[in-house]
Design an enzyme around this catalytic site. Structure first.
Site, PDB file in Angstrom:
ATOM      1  CG  ASP A 198      -1.906  -1.117   1.228  1.00 44.68           C
ATOM      2  OD1 ASP A 198      -1.718  -2.082   0.473  1.00 44.68           O
ATOM      3  OD2 ASP A 198      -2.881  -1.040   1.988  1.00 44.68           O
ATOM      4  CD  GLU A 219       0.421  -4.437   9.305  1.00 50.40           C
ATOM      5  OE1 GLU A 219       0.369  -3.759  10.361  1.00 50.40           O
ATOM      6  OE2 GLU A 219      -0.187  -4.127   8.270  1.00 50.40           O
TER       7      GLU A 219
HETATM    8  C1  GLC Z   1      -2.311  -3.528   4.821  1.00 50.37           C
HETATM    9  C2  GLC Z   1      -1.449  -4.184   3.748  1.00 50.37           C
HETATM   10  C3  GLC Z   1      -2.304  -5.072   2.864  1.00 50.37           C
HETATM   11  C4  GLC Z   1      -3.085  -6.054   3.724  1.00 50.37           C
HETATM   12  C5  GLC Z   1      -3.909  -5.299   4.783  1.00 50.37           C
HETATM   13  C6  GLC Z   1      -4.583  -6.217   5.779  1.00 50.37           C
HETATM   14  O1  GLC Z   1      -3.200  -2.638   4.264  1.00 50.37           O
HETATM   15  O2  GLC Z   1      -0.779  -3.227   3.004  1.00 50.37           O
HETATM   16  O3  GLC Z   1      -1.498  -5.767   1.939  1.00 50.37           O
HETATM   17  O4  GLC Z   1      -3.922  -6.826   2.946  1.00 50.37           O
HETATM   18  O5  GLC Z   1      -3.050  -4.476   5.525  1.00 50.37           O
HETATM   19  O6  GLC Z   1      -3.647  -7.011   6.419  1.00 50.37           O
END
Ligand code: GLC
Length: 441
Positions: A173, A405
């Site tokens: 993102d 994460e």
């Molecule tokens: C963040 C990440 C994306 C993922 C989401 C939920 O937005 O960039 O890739 O799917 O989190 O974990």
């Protein structure tokens, strides 16, 4: 299996089970991500498959229930209300699209198409092969329709490459790549209340100004009721992404294998083979950058490659697209830029570049799902030693820091020992740790 590994697996199982919701889906992380995310679901299903195949199947079924009439699968399904996340269903308004699910609220954007290969991985993991083949037989046409959606609606120039119209579609993102696109835009300053920064230190998340860009693209898509042809005409963000397209190619490959095993879908197999040939050619001509020795992104709106190396650059190793020569070159590039002994593999953005940031979201940290994809790719291409390193780096990061994460790629973190960032008890870090430890190699 060592005692330490068994203990890590137990912790991972607890995380996945805690994040599993009554509605039959798993949230990525409590508070920060309180809904079902598309590609997260795929990786989460892999983790479940090792100890509870019913949950793995349920995760996939629940997501696919929200598929639209045109084959599109949304990136977030809002099964429930939550005031811990912005932008939620009232902002996205997926019902604007005439073929959107009438039953489920969702976003009007998607994420990398991982489900073809996820189904094939379930077959690898399952003990009861007949049972899983029956499940695959029931789901496979939905995944095929999803690929058909991409080739029909997202392949602007007929070169077999699907565009994304929003950075959130890439899965990566907040990559520094998008800075180049933001420089071409001047969105209004929106008034909105961020929720992510109430869960996570703001220094690890995007800025408010970056959010203005994200929201603006969605506003444009909404103006055109999420119709692909109109988005392709008007969106300031229109990009060919090597990760997204590598996942499409890999999943085509898996769908062909699975239809063949099931002994059905000859028409689909023929069509998939045609798309596949086109996509591989497209990836290698349009997205390969000889000088950098890496696959890169392509900005369709401004007709130019975005010349940056990031973890997505190596994702095509997992597919049949790179030649032996290109595969070798990719590995050299990875080692040169990302592979120093003082670092864990694989940073999400080029550590030698001035835009690298070791702590911020997709601007540098290591992500376990990207490591899993690259690991599979290295094994597929015969780079077993490097694959082993990426696996042990992934395990070391989780063992030392917890199930975060994302992680600092620097082995010596100047700010102390804490190198896990973003959401904690993060589902795909848990799920893929289980898969890493249970793979026999
Ligand atoms: C963040 C990440 C994306 C993922 C989401 C939920 O937005 O960039 O890739 O799917 O989190 O974990």
């Amino acid at each position: 299996m060592t005692v330490e590994s068994a203990e890590l697996i137990d912790r991972a199982i607890k995380i996945l089970d805690n994040n599993f919701q009554d509605g039959g889906f798993t949230i990525p992380s409590k508070g920060l991500y309180p809904f079902q995310w598309k590609w997260d679901s795929g990786f989460i299903a892999l983790g479940f498959a090792h100890y509870n195949m019913d949950k793995a199947k349920k995760e996939i079924r629940t997501l696919l229930n929200a598929q639209w009439g045109n084959g599109f699968i949304p990136h977030i399904v809002f099964h429930n209300d939550s005031d811990t996340y912005f932008p939620g269903p009232d902002f996205h308004q997926s019902h604007l699209h005439p073929l959107a699910s009438k039953e489920y609220r969702s976003t009007g954007m998607t994420q990398p198409p991982v489900f073809g290969f996820i189904l094939e991985q379930l077959l690898r993991i399952a003990e009861d092969k007949d049972d899983i083949l029956q499940f695959i037989g029931n789901q496979i046409d939905k995944i095929y329709k999803n690929h058909e959606y991409f080739y029909t609606n997202r392949d602007l120039n007929g070169d077999g490459l699907a565009y994304i119209y929003h950075n959130w579609e890439s899965g990566t993102d907040n990559s520094p790549l998008w800075d180049d696109i933001w420089q071409t835009m001047n969105p209004p300053e929106y008034t909105f209340e961020r929720r992510d920064t109430t869960h996570v230190d703001a220094s690890q998340r995007p800025s408010n100004r970056e959010y203005d860009h994200y929201l603006h693209i969605i506003e444009i898509a909404k103006t055109y009721n999420y119709e692909d042809a109109r988005i392709a005409e008007h969106s300031p963000f229109l990009v060919l992404d090597p990760l997204f397209n590598a996942m499409l190619i890999k999943s085509n490959e898996s769908l062909i294998n699975l239809y063949t095993l099931l002994g059905k879908g000859q028409k689909e197999i023929d069509q998939l083979k045609k798309w596949q040939a086109l996509s591989i050619e497209g990836l290698n001509t349009k997205l390969y950058n000889e000088e950098l020795g890496a696959y890169v992104h392509y900005d369709l709106r401004n007709d130019r490659q975005l010349p940056y190396v990031c973890s997505s650059s190596f994702a095509p190793l997992f597919s049949m697209a790179p030649s032996k020569i290109i595969a070798k070159r990719l590995v050299e590039t990875m080692m040169e830029k990302f592979g120093g002994e003082d670092r864990y593999l694989c940073a999400s953005f080029d550590p030698t570049h001035e835009r690298f940031n070791p702590k911020k979201y997709w601007r540098g940290p290591v992500w376990i799902n990207m490591n899993w994809i690259i690991y599979q790719g290295l094994k597929k291409q015969g780079f077993d030693e490097l694959a082993a390193r990426i696996k042990s780096d992934s395990l070391a990061l989780i063992e030392r820091n917890g199930f975060f994460e994302y992680f600092d790629a620097r082995k010596e973190n100047p700010d102390g020992d804490m190198s896990g960032y973003g959401g904690n008890n993060f589902s795909w870090s848990a799920a893929l740790l289980i898969d890493f430890l249970k793979q026999n190699d």
